[in-house]
Design a protein around this motif. Sequence first.
Motif, PDB file in Angstrom:
ATOM      1  N   LEU A 311     103.861   6.037  28.599  1.00  0.00           N
ATOM      2  CA  LEU A 311     103.490   4.635  28.432  1.00  0.00           C
ATOM      3  C   LEU A 311     102.600   4.458  27.197  1.00  0.00           C
ATOM      4  N   PRO A 312     102.484   3.220  26.684  1.00  0.00           N
ATOM      5  CA  PRO A 312     101.532   2.946  25.589  1.00  0.00           C
ATOM      6  C   PRO A 312     100.108   3.262  26.023  1.00  0.00           C
ATOM      7  N   GLN A 313      99.260   3.577  25.068  1.00  0.00           N
ATOM      8  CA  GLN A 313      97.893   3.991  25.360  1.00  0.00           C
ATOM      9  C   GLN A 313      97.132   2.931  26.159  1.00  0.00           C
ATOM     10  N   ALA A 314      97.307   1.664  25.782  1.00  0.00           N
ATOM     11  CA  ALA A 314      96.581   0.593  26.477  1.00  0.00           C
ATOM     12  C   ALA A 314      96.983   0.510  27.944  1.00  0.00           C
ATOM     13  N   GLU A 315      98.276   0.702  28.231  1.00  0.00           N
ATOM     14  CA  GLU A 315      98.745   0.633  29.617  1.00  0.00           C
ATOM     15  C   GLU A 315      98.241   1.835  30.412  1.00  0.00           C
ATOM     16  N   GLN A 316      98.203   2.987  29.792  1.00  0.00           N
ATOM     17  CA  GLN A 316      97.660   4.165  30.474  1.00  0.00           C
ATOM     18  C   GLN A 316      96.198   3.944  30.869  1.00  0.00           C
ATOM     19  N   ARG A 317      95.451   3.361  29.959  1.00  0.00           N
ATOM     20  CA  ARG A 317      94.037   3.125  30.254  1.00  0.00           C
ATOM     21  C   ARG A 317      93.857   2.091  31.362  1.00  0.00           C
ATOM     22  N   ARG A 318      94.700   1.070  31.356  1.00  0.00           N
ATOM     23  CA  ARG A 318      94.594   0.049  32.406  1.00  0.00           C
ATOM     24  C   ARG A 318      94.873   0.658  33.777  1.00  0.00           C
ATOM     25  N   ILE A 319      95.902   1.482  33.865  1.00  0.00           N
ATOM     26  CA  ILE A 319      96.243   2.114  35.142  1.00  0.00           C
ATOM     27  C   ILE A 319      95.119   3.045  35.587  1.00  0.00           C
ATOM     28  N   ALA A 320      94.571   3.816  34.636  1.00  0.00           N
ATOM     29  CA  ALA A 320      93.484   4.733  34.973  1.00  0.00           C
ATOM     30  C   ALA A 320      92.250   3.970  35.449  1.00  0.00           C
ATOM     31  N   ARG A 321      91.953   2.858  34.795  1.00  0.00           N
ATOM     32  CA  ARG A 321      90.777   2.080  35.184  1.00  0.00           C
ATOM     33  C   ARG A 321      90.959   1.485  36.577  1.00  0.00           C
ATOM     34  N   LEU A 322      92.139   0.934  36.868  1.00  0.00           N
ATOM     35  CA  LEU A 322      92.390   0.367  38.193  1.00  0.00           C
ATOM     36  C   LEU A 322      92.339   1.455  39.265  1.00  0.00           C
ATOM     37  N   GLY A 323      92.864   2.620  38.935  1.00  0.00           N
ATOM     38  CA  GLY A 323      92.808   3.721  39.898  1.00  0.00           C
ATOM     39  C   GLY A 323      91.387   4.148  40.194  1.00  0.00           C
ATOM     40  N   SER A 324      90.533   4.198  39.177  1.00  0.00           N
ATOM     41  CA  SER A 324      89.146   4.597  39.399  1.00  0.00           C
ATOM     42  C   SER A 324      88.412   3.586  40.270  1.00  0.00           C
ATOM     43  N   GLU A 325      88.751   2.306  40.136  1.00  0.00           N
ATOM     44  CA  GLU A 325      88.108   1.286  40.975  1.00  0.00           C
ATOM     45  C   GLU A 325      88.482   1.467  42.439  1.00  0.00           C
ATOM     46  N   VAL A 326      89.725   1.859  42.693  1.00  0.00           N
ATOM     47  CA  VAL A 326      90.137   2.126  44.076  1.00  0.00           C
ATOM     48  C   VAL A 326      89.414   3.349  44.614  1.00  0.00           C
ATOM     49  N   ILE A 327      89.332   4.390  43.801  1.00  0.00           N
ATOM     50  CA  ILE A 327      88.736   5.648  44.249  1.00  0.00           C
ATOM     51  C   ILE A 327      87.261   5.479  44.580  1.00  0.00           C
ATOM     52  N   ARG A 328      86.576   4.591  43.875  1.00  0.00           N
ATOM     53  CA  ARG A 328      85.143   4.393  44.129  1.00  0.00           C
ATOM     54  C   ARG A 328      84.869   3.859  45.526  1.00  0.00           C
ATOM     55  N   HIS A 329      85.899   3.353  46.203  1.00  0.00           N
ATOM     56  CA  HIS A 329      85.722   2.824  47.560  1.00  0.00           C
ATOM     57  C   HIS A 329      86.238   3.782  48.628  1.00  0.00           C
ATOM     58  N   THR A 330      86.554   5.017  48.236  1.00  0.00           N
ATOM     59  CA  THR A 330      87.115   5.965  49.207  1.00  0.00           C
ATOM     60  C   THR A 330      86.086   6.932  49.757  1.00  0.00           C
ATOM     61  N   GLY A 331      84.870   6.922  49.226  1.00  0.00           N
ATOM     62  CA  GLY A 331      83.837   7.821  49.724  1.00  0.00           C
ATOM     63  C   GLY A 331      83.814   9.181  49.064  1.00  0.00           C
ATOM     64  N   VAL A 332      84.638   9.418  48.052  1.00  0.00           N
ATOM     65  CA  VAL A 332      84.604  10.695  47.338  1.00  0.00           C
ATOM     66  C   VAL A 332      83.443  10.683  46.359  1.00  0.00           C
ATOM     67  N   PRO A 333      83.023  11.845  45.861  1.00  0.00           N
ATOM     68  CA  PRO A 333      81.924  11.873  44.874  1.00  0.00           C
ATOM     69  C   PRO A 333      82.235  10.977  43.683  1.00  0.00           C
ATOM     70  N   PRO A 334      81.241  10.303  43.126  1.00  0.00           N
ATOM     71  CA  PRO A 334      81.482   9.358  42.021  1.00  0.00           C
ATOM     72  C   PRO A 334      82.079  10.016  40.784  1.00  0.00           C
ATOM     73  N   GLU A 335      81.853  11.323  40.604  1.00  0.00           N
ATOM     74  CA  GLU A 335      82.423  11.994  39.443  1.00  0.00           C
ATOM     75  C   GLU A 335      83.941  11.920  39.438  1.00  0.00           C
ATOM     76  N   VAL A 336      84.546  11.918  40.631  1.00  0.00           N
ATOM     77  CA  VAL A 336      86.008  11.905  40.720  1.00  0.00           C
ATOM     78  C   VAL A 336      86.572  10.638  40.093  1.00  0.00           C
ATOM     79  N   ALA A 337      85.955   9.503  40.403  1.00  0.00           N
ATOM     80  CA  ALA A 337      86.422   8.233  39.815  1.00  0.00           C
ATOM     81  C   ALA A 337      86.269   8.259  38.304  1.00  0.00           C
ATOM     82  N   GLY A 338      85.174   8.845  37.819  1.00  0.00           N
ATOM     83  CA  GLY A 338      84.972   8.939  36.376  1.00  0.00           C
ATOM     84  C   GLY A 338      86.028   9.807  35.709  1.00  0.00           C
TER      85      GLY A 338
END
Length: 421
Positions: A311-338
């Motif tokens: 995918l284009p770089q901008a789309e990859q970053r958007r998907i990664a950012r949305l995924g990190s927002e979901v992960i931050r609500h799963t209770g895993v260590p914050p480093e994982v979302a980063g």
Amino acid sequence: MHRYPVGAVHAAAATLLLVSAAGVLAQGLSEARTALAFGALIAVGEAVRITLPGDREQAPIGAAGALAYALLGPLRGLPTDQGVLQVVAVTTIAGLLGLLPYAARRRAPQPDQIARRILTTGFAATLFQPLYNSGALDRITTRGAQYGLLLAAVAVLAALCDVVLAAALHSARTGRRFGPALRDELRALLGIGSAIAATGLVISLGAGEVGLWALPVFSAPLLLTQLSFRRYSATSTTHRQSVASLARATEVAGYTLPGHSRRVAALSRAVGRRLGMREHDLLLLECAALMHDIGQLSLVEPVPGGATALLPQAEQRRIARLGSEVIRHTGVPPEVAGFVERQAEPYRTPDGARDPGLPPASRIIRAANAYDDLVSGDPGLAGRLEALERLRLDTGREYDPRVVEALALVCAGGCPRGTRR
């Protein structure tokens, strides 16, 4: 991957065991009642093994019993004379008997663990038993502080011997550098390892005062510690299973190919291990790699084959950012979302500068994900070689050169568990 250290350690352990068994058969079993008591403790300890985070198997009570027998001097004030060969033979045979239930279920420990126990116990017994049996310790009262310090020193040296053997075997089998492997083993020693050494020491000293009653009495605290470690391990396993189930949501919804997350996680862990990452960091890396594609669930239309690397770089970053927002609500260590959020960032910025703040885990996930995306259409040897060549062409710009080379070495050594299609 160098197998020579593994073969040398196994050969040394087998030779020591055979010599010890032959020596006991020739000379007979000294103080059979004491040998049976310690053998029973070791066998029970082996039968109630625990698995610690990082897939480390350990038998704390069995290891403490073996160390205590190796350091056994007087028993209820009376001298003993079991010797080095009998210590090795009794502890090894008792340990193997305790492993029979696991062997019946085809879950017996690896030969590496058995070899380490033989050599470590033999090392401790060699340091102590000749001194005791020769009378060289007569000038040190067996009830004084000096005697306790001597036993403590031998216990520490035996623990360090086991650490070095474990690191050498691990390094030889995985190709990981010896230094990082040794650091991980030393950190593990500070946990349950220190409790094992302390319990073995206390049992030996206690037996000198109260006799064989010291075995069950002073093993009880370690048993409670072991139960706590078992509960912690079960909680960690449940957490990892929950993460793996969440990661499969993209597969169930048809956004990624079956097994993609597991393959990327296995590759990432293998690459991180080869690069010398600590065990704790490897667990965080594996967790992030499992959930690296969660952001795809926000897409209206799935990416063909789930190949985000195309995918284009901008789309990859958007998907990664949305995924990190979901992960931050799963209770895993914050480093994982980063790690997940920054996985879409290239190794170098558009002006050619390298971002020193880009986490190694993000760089590893980026390369492992791209590799699996590229081989999805052709998982054969030609497809894998072509994928590695494409990654190398983008090395230094999109991907970290060290990560790509480590990935190539991992693939050359065979697919890690979980990556086979």
